[in-house]
Design an enzyme around this catalytic site. Structure first.
Site, PDB file in Angstrom:
ATOM      1  N   PHE A  83       0.810  -1.216   0.000  1.00  0.00           N
ATOM      2  CA  PHE A  83       0.000   0.000   0.000  1.00  0.00           C
ATOM      3  C   PHE A  83       0.845   1.269   0.000  1.00  0.00           C
ATOM      4  CE2 PHE A  83       0.877  -0.059   4.522  1.00  0.00           C
ATOM      5  CZ  PHE A  83       0.772   1.261   4.936  1.00  0.00           C
ATOM      6  N   LYS A  84       2.102   1.166   0.426  1.00  0.00           N
ATOM      7  CA  LYS A  84       2.964   2.347   0.470  1.00  0.00           C
ATOM      8  C   LYS A  84       3.158   2.959  -0.916  1.00  0.00           C
ATOM      9  CE  LYS A  84       3.773   1.629   4.893  1.00  0.00           C
ATOM     10  NZ  LYS A  84       5.042   1.359   5.533  1.00  0.00           N
ATOM     11  N   ASP A  85       3.013   2.144  -1.971  1.00  0.00           N
ATOM     12  CA  ASP A  85       3.156   2.669  -3.335  1.00  0.00           C
ATOM     13  C   ASP A  85       2.118   3.738  -3.650  1.00  0.00           C
ATOM     14  OD1 ASP A  85       5.302   0.994  -4.154  1.00  0.00           O
ATOM     15  OD2 ASP A  85       3.911  -0.650  -4.523  1.00  0.00           O
TER      16      ASP A  85
END
Length: 492
Positions: A129-131
């Protein structure tokens, strides 16, 4: 839109405020606090109605323009359009729509109107999810540096996914170097390989002999040395960076708009949480007027946040008391972004916030329960912000991975399993509960193999990532040595 530090003295808050571009490349404020807007922009029902038809890129533009008011709208629209494309977010699984970027999957639909929904956030290049925020941050950084004809040395810490997302977003970016700390031998084999296999000359991986909190403390120590920070042009991509947090606000709006048909419907979100950055973005969305009922923080055995939301006591753990778990990205016992929420909880009192977090450093925490001898009684106000919490253990996540595979036919990662386990404890009639996916299961194959007896499926291009050559150095958690290492590799 003006921004102020969570530790700004009440008498100086107005005069010390800054704009979005002023704080974009930095992390901590000069006084050691975190930046927040002086007031949250509000979203109207008419805007929500209009946003239901937008692409993810256009939705990101509409939300971000409320916060980045000093960036020309044409430039900001171009940046979101460049970032949120199906070519960047291409790791789409069966049944998902690539054009939605963060599609929803209904897992359960009860007769009482309760729904359990999974929001896919791991379609980006590093499968986490950090992307969703980091890809935008890379483009924002490059844009700002080009305007200033400047360079930036990003100094960050990761418990697993932030590092790879930052490095993949920043590799090849002009004028940017990345120095990323991670806890030595405490990430999954896939996470480690994803970072350490990068051979780009602007990427520096440093494995710290300790836990994530040791690495995070070093980032704060370097950021608090204002002379060093200025001389070596230090910035950060950890969630202490405001731009990263606000980019995450977008997918809360997206999830709500996909899960509902009218603005009188409420949803709840369950968020696997260690550093409080992801769920802090949900809090901001709620403060902007998004109809969120509950925000549920799901922790693993490192349950400092769960303890606070149950008792009002914020008690950080020492490195020796921090567990190394099978959801390692949440092996955090000092939640950096928690300060942003506490600032709201104490009435945006910068003096009080500073005193409380100084007590974290001197006494290991604070107590807002209101009991005799406590530091205050603000815990009674937590309910009005919609926060709840729960805890998941290794056996819980193994059982949940197995149950989700059997019941719904999908394989989830360990952190998402923590989220689903806790989400089921807060299901309510007539309310959709959205669990934010954390990563693809392939990143934590050791536990998938234990739970299911077979390997997790890997997207194309990641088949043998652990076998690639790795480039990294191992260092002790020594701030002086770290400064010397940065200085020697910046060319400044």
């Amino acid at each position: 839109m003006q921004y102020v530090s969570t530790r700004a003295a009440s008498s100086a808050a107005a005069s010390s405020s800054q704009q979005f571009s002023d704080i974009l490349l930095g992390g901590l404020a000069a006084d050691g606090g975190l930046f927040l807007p002086t007031a949250y922009p509000q979203v109207t029902g008419a805007e929500l109605d209009a946003w239901r038809q937008l692409s993810y890129a256009d939705l990101a533009f509409e939300i971000l323009k409320k916060f980045a008011t000093d960036i020309p709208e044409a430039d900001l629209r171009a940046l979101t359009a460049k970032t949120y494309t199906k070519e960047v977010y291409k790791n789409v699984r069966q049944g998902e729509k690539a054009t939605q970027i963060t599609p929803l999957r209904v897992l359960e639909e009860g007769e009482n109107g309760a729904r359990l929904v999974l929001q896919a956030l791991s379609n980006g290049p590093t499968l986490a999810f950090k992307d969703m925020a980091m890809q935008l941050l890379g483009n924002l950084f490059e844009y700002a540096l080009a305007k200033q004809n400047a360079e930036l040395n990003i100094f960050g810490a990761t418990s697993g996914d932030t590092g790879s997302a930052a490095e993949y977003a920043m590799r090849g970016k002009k004028g940017i170097r990345v120095f990323m700390l991670s806890p030595h031998k405490k990430m999954s084999a896939f996470q480690t390989a994803q970072m350490f296999s990068l051979q780009d000359p602007n990427i520096y991986n440093i494995a710290i002999e300790g836990v994530f909190d040791d690495a995070q403390d070093m980032v704060k120590a370097v950021s608090n040395d204002l002379e060093f920070k200025a001389k070596y042009k230090i910035g950060t991509v950890n969630s202490i960076n405001w731009a990263r947090v606000v980019a995450q606000v977008v997918y809360y709006f997206r999830g709500y708009l996909l899960a509902t048909t009218s603005n009188d419907q409420k949803v709840s979100f369950t968020v696997p949480s260690g550093n409080f950055g992801n769920i802090c973005a949900g809090h901001i969305a709620r403060m902007m007027g998004l109809p969120i009922d509950k925000l549920v923080a799901a922790t693993n055995e490192n349950d400092v946040l769960d303890e606070f939301f149950r008792t009002g006591v914020y008690r950080v753990r020492k490195p020796a008391e921090t567990y190394h778990t099978s959801s390692p990205s949440m092996d955090i016992s000092k939640a950096s972004n928690f300060e942003r929420f506490v600032y709201e909880l104490v009435g945006r009192d910068g003096d009080r916030t500073r005193a409380l977090f100084q007590k974290v450093e001197t006494h290991g925490g604070f107590d807002l329960s209101g009991k005799p001898g406590s530091d205050g009684d603000e815990f009674k106000l937590v309910a009005q912000y919609g926060f709840k919490s729960g805890k998941s253990t290794h056996q819980d996540r193994v059982d949940t991975i197995r149950d989700v595979a059997d019941d719904y036919g999908i394989v989830i990662d360990t952190h998402t399993a923590d989220g689903i386990k806790v989400a089921k404890e807060y299901m309510e009639p007539g309310v959709t509960m959205i669990v934010l996916e954390t990563a693809l299961a392939a990143k934590f194959n050791e536990t998938i193999l234990e739970a299911l007896g077979e390997d997790a499926e890997r997207p194309e291009g990641f088949e043998s990532i652990e076998d690639l050559p790795q480039k990294f150095v191992v260092m002790k958690p020594d701030v002086a040595a770290m400064k010397a290492y940065i200085a020697a590799n910046t060319g400044l």
